[in-house]
Design a protein around this motif. Structure first.
Motif, PDB file in Angstrom:
ATOM      1  N   TYR A 230       0.860  -1.184   0.000  1.00 16.28           N
ATOM      2  CA  TYR A 230       0.000   0.000   0.000  1.00 16.28           C
ATOM      3  C   TYR A 230       0.890   1.227   0.000  1.00 16.28           C
TER       4      TYR A 230
ATOM      5  N   TYR B 280       1.064   5.500  -0.398  1.00 15.48           N
ATOM      6  CA  TYR B 280       0.166   6.636  -0.180  1.00 15.48           C
ATOM      7  C   TYR B 280       0.928   7.951  -0.256  1.00 15.48           C
TER       8      TYR B 280
ATOM      9  N   SER C 224      -0.202  11.876   1.226  1.00 10.77           N
ATOM     10  CA  SER C 224      -1.257  12.563   1.958  1.00 10.77           C
ATOM     11  C   SER C 224      -0.733  13.892   2.458  1.00 10.77           C
TER      12      SER C 224
ATOM     13  N   HIS D 297      -5.116  13.557  -0.876  1.00  9.39           N
ATOM     14  CA  HIS D 297      -4.796  12.223  -0.361  1.00  9.39           C
ATOM     15  C   HIS D 297      -4.974  11.238  -1.497  1.00  9.39           C
ATOM     16  N   HIS D 298      -3.990  10.357  -1.648  1.00  8.51           N
ATOM     17  CA  HIS D 298      -4.087   9.314  -2.654  1.00  8.51           C
ATOM     18  C   HIS D 298      -3.412   8.060  -2.147  1.00  8.51           C
ATOM     19  N   GLY D 299      -4.075   6.940  -2.333  1.00  5.91           N
ATOM     20  CA  GLY D 299      -3.497   5.654  -1.967  1.00  5.91           C
ATOM     21  C   GLY D 299      -3.686   4.654  -3.090  1.00  5.91           C
TER      22      GLY D 299
ATOM     23  N   TRP E 283       2.397   6.794  -5.225  1.00 10.90           N
ATOM     24  CA  TRP E 283       1.903   8.109  -4.861  1.00 10.90           C
ATOM     25  C   TRP E 283       2.201   9.143  -5.940  1.00 10.90           C
TER      26      TRP E 283
ATOM     27  N   GLU F  14      -6.618   3.334  -8.212  1.00 10.75           N
ATOM     28  CA  GLU F  14      -6.543   2.738  -6.891  1.00 10.75           C
ATOM     29  C   GLU F  14      -5.724   1.454  -6.908  1.00 10.75           C
TER      30      GLU F  14
ATOM     31  N   SER G 172       5.233   3.547   1.790  1.00 12.40           N
ATOM     32  CA  SER G 172       4.661   2.262   1.376  1.00 12.40           C
ATOM     33  C   SER G 172       4.784   1.269   2.519  1.00 12.40           C
TER      34      SER G 172
ATOM     35  N   GLU H  53      -3.487   0.985   6.506  1.00 12.14           N
ATOM     36  CA  GLU H  53      -3.783   1.950   5.461  1.00 12.14           C
ATOM     37  C   GLU H  53      -4.132   3.314   6.046  1.00 12.14           C
TER      38      GLU H  53
ATOM     39  N   ALA I 242      -1.630   6.321   6.587  1.00 14.61           N
ATOM     40  CA  ALA I 242      -1.337   7.368   5.606  1.00 14.61           C
ATOM     41  C   ALA I 242      -1.801   8.735   6.082  1.00 14.61           C
TER      42      ALA I 242
END
Length: 826
Positions: free
Chosen positions: A58, A60, A62, A67-69, A102, A110, A259, A479, A482
């Motif tokens: 995962y 991310y 932020s 914000h993006h993951g 990211w 996603e 990550s 998650e 983030a």
């Protein structure tokens, strides 16, 4: 020049996974380059810990304004996972070669492993696949894939089929800017690996990437520099390059990025659950990987029949035999050596579904299952998706938030198990409530409030939580890391993002700030404050703004208990909302029946704000005079006031009450607001005869809307009017003066108006009405009680109207009745 071996794959395809493993073992490359997040290269050893698959990386990004993951998931039958495992087996150096998730190239994705991420460039690929399905008489993209690649052909033939397929799928299409950036990065890694010293008896580099990228990488890598590619660092200017406002954000706002490994599930991996790429039915393809096509089919049928019997759906032995016969027949008809997934599913549908279908077969399209799908097919698809949940090995690095949450729970004695009842008036329980509300803001599975007040200051004192530790909780908590390193910071950041997602709608903004009060999150970013002010400035309906303003002002008034005392966000939003509400209230406009309640709530909110500001000013003036004598110096310890002008509200209300074109309920509420403030406002007109003004307004209105104006008056000034003898006598005369037809028309709105009075005040009003008619000896229940079996007053009034019409018609024909035969007026 030596060429790299580029293996284009479909993500999570067992056929591609077998091909990748076979090629690595055969070629023994010095470098195995995998489409994956390059920022994770220094931590590749974490992937080799004894996890239970599936797991995902995962990644991310932020900050205070975004914000993006994105996930990079791995199952055992994923080509990328087999590349990781077999590369270590043959001693190859492994590198991920794609941009970090990211990066701006992933701003609208996603999942890294999307089949074709270029929505603007999908038309060519879809046209090619559509032509293939028509040519081969195959229904659906997934059935086409199985037909071409999952039929058990040997490695060389499979490799040739894949190259042909992906070359035609991509063609000469350059791809989107995001995919071009990714492919530039991957091509640079290939060029670097090819430039390293060669080892005898080894291929130089083998590349595992999505088949969509393979043709582009083969073209690009020879023109790339051979130096080691640098992993880009995130910045405010470069994270989302396609946005017009890139680079306009506050340069000082911190960015969080990184990550971590998270446990994943087959349900999340399933294309039918909304996953953007890869193969559907991950459990089925895991069985294909482990047992081969025949073993997978036997396992799938065993589990499907067991599930159907558990759900009391048709699943007899005869049905099972019919499924076998149909699958074998379909396989022969379609040229399959052994039945494939689509053959078995079509056989299940043909043998077990007895009624006409209300929706397409779910394996013939991508995405979530459509409403109306037959229950047998729903259960079959759920079985093939599987319920496997991944688990991280002990010692896997986790973000700081995980330990922070565990420490918070331990410090407050909260155990995530069973039911927890909290007394919100107790300080310890209030602290527990704040922790649980913060976890709720983070969407943590297993933390759910089942009972409690809606508003943070409603007066209710009990809150009930249902707590647990479901399997998906660990992944969700990782998650959530983030958003911040501590529970307070993470909940605040997530809440701010939720408020931004409201996109200017005032009701979600008010709900979000109510959540902030529950969670004790009083400080929000300056950028968000500006956004909230802008949202209020753009609100077009007074009925939407008013109730929200009431919620926000309540939070400000009682903020000491909630940790929101004098919170800047509330002061800013309420001040802006006050000005906007007055501006929206000024023009004449009708009020629909459904909007009457929120319209009155808006007036009440404005009246309460004015009342509090005037009371504060008066108290502060007295305090300052007592403390500093004649000088009246300002008390530096007094709480700050809202930046609003009560005189503006009074002026708007006075104009609204006098405006004959305004809605009656709005006129009544405006007049009621001014009357209720009598004695507080330093204006002479506020002390004039309130009952007289109210009766003048009511007398100017037609009967059908008489009650609407009265509703507004009582909603805003019932304390002033309901006990005023002159007002009660005036209302009695007004009602008595109505003829029967007008009385019937006025009855519904009048009854709605008096519903604003609490039972005790309604009883006092009944006493005064009885006294006016010399009936004080009767109980108030004579007027207030509803007697079973009796017609409602409105029905009696309608009956009297009809009777009067009949009598008038009889009189026109010379027929008269004795007065004793006439019904009394209700």
């Amino acid at each position: 020049m030596t060429q790299p071996h580029i293996v284009g794959v479909r993500h999570h395809s067992p056929a591609c996974a077998r091909l990748v493993a076979e090629r690595i073992r055969t070629l023994r490359p010095a470098f195995v380059l995998i489409e994956g997040p390059a920022d994770f290269n220094e931590r590749l050893d974490e992937l080799y810990l004894p996890h239970r698959l599936p797991v995902a990386i995962y990644s991310y990004l932020s900050g205070d304004d975004r914000h993006h993951g994105s996930w990079s998931p791995f199952a055992e039958h994923s080509p990328e996972w087999q590349a990781l495992v077999v590369a270590r087996e043959v001693g190859a150096a492994v590198r991920f070669i794609d941009l970090p998730a990211w990066h701006g190239a992933f701003s609208h994705m996603e999942n890294r492993y999307a089949d074709v991420a270029d929505h603007a460039h999908e038309e060519r690929a879809e046209a090619y696949e559509r032509a293939l399905t028509e040519k081969l008489s195959v229904q659906g993209r997934d059935a086409l894939w199985d037909h071409l690649f999952e039929d058990g052909c040997d490695a060389d033939e499979l490799a040739q089929r894949l190259r042909t397929y992906f070359d035609h799928l991509r063609g000469d299409d350059a791809g989107s800017q995001g995919n071009q950036a990714r492919e530039q990065m991957m091509a640079r890694w290939i060029a670097w690996a090819m430039a390293q010293p060669a080892e005898p008896d080894r291929a130089q580099a083998l590349v595992v990437c999505g088949g969509y990228h393979a043709p582009a990488l083969a073209r690009l890598w020879p023109g790339m520099p051979a130096d080691l590619p640098a992993t880009p660092e995130p910045s405010h200017e470069s994270t989302e390059p396609d946005e017009e406002d890139a680079g306009t954000h506050d340069a000082q706002a911190p960015l969080r990025f990184g990550s971590y490994l998270v446990p994943y599930t087959f349900k999340r991996l399933d294309a039918f659950a909304g996953y953007a790429s890869g193969m559907p039915s991950p459990a089925y393809y895991q069985w294909v990987w482990e047992l081969g096509p025949e073993g997978a089919a036997h396992r799938a049928l065993q589990h499907v029949m067991q599930r159907l019997r558990e759900k009391k759906l048709p699943a007899s032995t005869a049905d099972l035999m019919a499924v076998h016969l149909r699958a074998q027949g379909l396989a022969r008809l379609r040229g399959h050596e052994k039945p494939l997934r689509s053959d078995w599913l079509d056989a299940l549908a043909g043998a077990l579904v007895k009624d006409a279908l209300d929706a397409p077969l779910p394996w013939t399209y991508r995405g979530a299952m459509r409403p109306g799908t037959d229950p047998v097919l729903v259960q079959a698809m759920d079985v093939l998706a599987g319920d496997t949940v991944g688990r991280l090995a002990p010692g896997t690095p986790q973000p700081p938030l995980v330990a922070a949450v565990q420490a918070e729970l331990a410090a407050h004695g909260i155990v995530l198990r069973g039911q927890l009842k909290l007394d919100l008036l107790g300080e310890a329980d209030r602290a527990k409530s704040r922790v649980l509300h913060r976890l709720s803001i983070l969407r943590l599975p297993g933390v759910r409030r089942t009972q409690g007040p809606k508003l943070a200051m409603s007066g209710e004192r009990t809150e009930l939580w249902s707590l647990g530790e479901p399997l998906e909780q660990q992944a969700a908590l990782i998650e959530a890391g983030a958003w911040g390193a501590s529970l307070h910071d993470a909940a605040r950041a997530r809440l701010e993002d939720d408020l931004r997602q409201a996109q200017g709608q005032i009701a979600p903004l008010a709900d979000g700030l109510n959540q902030a009060a529950w969670a004790g999150l009083s400080a929000l970013s300056d950028a968000l404050l500006r956004e909230l002010q802008g949202a209020i400035a753009n609100e077009a309906r007074f009925e939407a703004l008013g109730p929200a303003l009431s919620v926000l002002h309540t939070l400000l008034r009682h903020g000491q208990t909630l940790g929101m005392a004098d919170a800047p966000v509330l002061r800013v939003v309420i001040g802006a909302g006050f000005d906007r509400a007055l501006w929206l209230l000024e023009p004449p406009a009708s009020v629909a029946p459904a909007d009457m309640q929120p319209h009155l709530e808006g007036h009440l909110a404005l009246r309460q704000i004015v009342t509090d500001v005037l009371a504060h000013a008066q108290d502060h003036a007295h305090g300052a005079h007592g403390a500093h004598g004649a000088h009246g110096a300002h008390d530096v310890h007094a709480p700050s006031l809202l930046d609003v002008e009560p005189a503006r509200a009074l002026a708007v209300w006075q104009r609204k009450a006098a405006d004959a074109s305004a809605a009656p309920v709005s006129r009544g509420a405006a007049l009621g607001a001014t009357l209720s403030l009598a004695g507080r406002l330093p204006y002479a007109q506020a002390h004039e005869d309130g009952a007289g003004k109210a009766m003048l307004l009511l007398h100017s209105l037609p009967a059908p809307v008489l009650g609407d104006a009265l509703t507004g008056l009582l909603a805003l000034a019932r304390e002033t009017l309901a006990s005023e003898p002159a007002f009660i006598a005036g209302m009695d005369r007004t009602v008595q003066a109505l003829d029967n037809a007008d009385f019937v028309r006025a009855m519904p709105s009048l009854r709605a108006a008096f519903a604003w009075l609490p039972p005790q005040e309604r009883g006092l009003l009944a006493d005064q009405v009885l006294a006016l008619h010399d009936a004080a000896h009767l109980s108030r229940r004579t007027l207030t009680a509803h007697r079973a079996g009796e017609a409602a007053p409105a029905q009696l009034a309608e009956a009297r109207r009809v009777e009067d019409a009949v009598l008038a018609r009889l009189a026109a024909w010379g027929v008269t009745l004795d007065e004793t035969e006439k019904a009394p007026r209700p």
